[in-house]
Design an enzyme around this catalytic site. Structure first.
Site, mmCIF file in Angstrom:
data_model
loop_
_atom_site.group_PDB
_atom_site.id
_atom_site.type_symbol
_atom_site.label_atom_id
_atom_site.label_comp_id
_atom_site.label_asym_id
_atom_site.label_seq_id
_atom_site.Cartn_x
_atom_site.Cartn_y
_atom_site.Cartn_z
ATOM 1 N N SER A 24 0.806 -1.224 0.000
ATOM 2 C CA SER A 24 0.000 0.000 0.000
ATOM 3 C C SER A 24 0.834 1.267 0.000
ATOM 4 O O SER A 24 0.367 2.321 -0.466
ATOM 5 C CB SER A 24 -0.937 0.012 1.212
ATOM 6 O OG SER A 24 -0.195 -0.052 2.413
ATOM 7 N N ASP A 58 -0.148 6.270 11.431
ATOM 8 C CA ASP A 58 -0.393 4.973 12.061
ATOM 9 C C ASP A 58 0.862 4.128 12.225
ATOM 10 O O ASP A 58 0.774 2.964 12.599
ATOM 11 C CB ASP A 58 -1.450 4.186 11.271
ATOM 12 C CG ASP A 58 -0.998 3.821 9.857
ATOM 13 O OD1 ASP A 58 0.154 4.154 9.478
ATOM 14 O OD2 ASP A 58 -1.798 3.213 9.119
ATOM 15 N N HIS A 117 1.607 3.732 7.230
ATOM 16 C CA HIS A 117 1.238 4.523 6.055
ATOM 17 C C HIS A 117 1.748 5.953 6.226
ATOM 18 O O HIS A 117 1.751 6.500 7.332
ATOM 19 C CB HIS A 117 -0.280 4.501 5.861
ATOM 20 C CG HIS A 117 -0.787 3.127 5.613
ATOM 21 N ND1 HIS A 117 -1.378 2.366 6.613
ATOM 22 C CD2 HIS A 117 -0.763 2.345 4.504
ATOM 23 C CE1 HIS A 117 -1.714 1.186 6.119
ATOM 24 N NE2 HIS A 117 -1.344 1.140 4.841
#
Length: 225
Positions: free
Chosen positions: A17, A185, A188
């Site tokens: 991601s 977090d 990310h």
């Protein structure tokens, strides 16, 4: 070691991601909103005559086993001249949030497979980016027990496969600022975090200085327009 991108070459960013960065997967040219897009934009702005094509094949949630499963379609079939890989944090994260660990041996086996296949099938330079965590609490600091051996694997494979290592794991810790500048977090990245990652990538990648095979003709002095 510096990677030289050939004129009119293809550079592939691939990973999880962090690379995906909300790209539109239906649009094969979309670079997302993260470090891959930033690095591609800055490289192109600095070297527009090189006409380099950048591709993003990051997929959120991927572990190295997932990368291996899609390597044929998402890497080899695209025939890039530079392959940039960032993978590994989900191999650690799933141990802690899902009780689904990836052992170091499995991680190295699958990572070695994609690099070996690339060496066999493509004449491509390899850029390996270290997986990282920016711990925001003691719970995430405990992840280092699982992540550190995987970072060591990436470093070892970079040396073995003559790849360029982008040592980002320590980059965020080295900056004298609140970690929340980089992440919300621990994994990310904020836009600033992506920008820092892109800067480190760009230090490792430069345009090939070889002149084009068919240079444009010189301008004629006094030519009427």
């Amino acid at each position: 070691m510096t990677v030289r991108v050939p004129r009119e070459g293809r550079v592939l960013f691939i990973g999880d991601s962090i690379t995906d960065a909300d790209r539109d997967r239906a649009d094969g040219a979309d670079m997302g909103r993260g470090y891959a897009m930033m690095a591609a934009a800055w490289f192109t702005a600095a070297h527009p005559a090189h006409r380099v094509t950048f591709l993003n094949r990051g997929i959120g949630g991927d572990r190295v086993r997932d990368l291996r499963a899609r390597w044929e379609d998402d890497c080899l079939a695209l025939a890039p001249q530079v392959v940039s890989v960032l993978i590994g944090i989900n191999d650690t994260w799933r141990r802690y949030d899902s009780d689904d660990p990836t052992g170091v041996e499995e991680f190295e086996r699958d990572y070695r497979h994609v690099l070996g296949t690339t060496r066999e099938r493509l004449d491509a330079a390899l850029v390996l980016m270290e997986p990282f965590v920016i711990p925001l609490d003691d719970r995430q600091r405990a992840w280092r027990e699982d992540l550190d051996p995987k970072v060591a694997v990436v470093r070892r494979l970079a040396a073995e496969f003559d790849a360029t290592l982008v040592a980002v794991d320590a980059a965020f810790a080295a900056a004298d600022t609140d970690d929340r500048v980089w992440t919300d977090d621990g994994v990310h990245l904020t836009p600033s975090g992506h920008a820092l990652l892109a800067q480190h990538w760009l230090r490792a990648v430069v345009p090939d200085a070889t002149p084009p095979a068919h240079p444009a003709p010189a301008a004629t002095a006094g030519l009427a327009v």
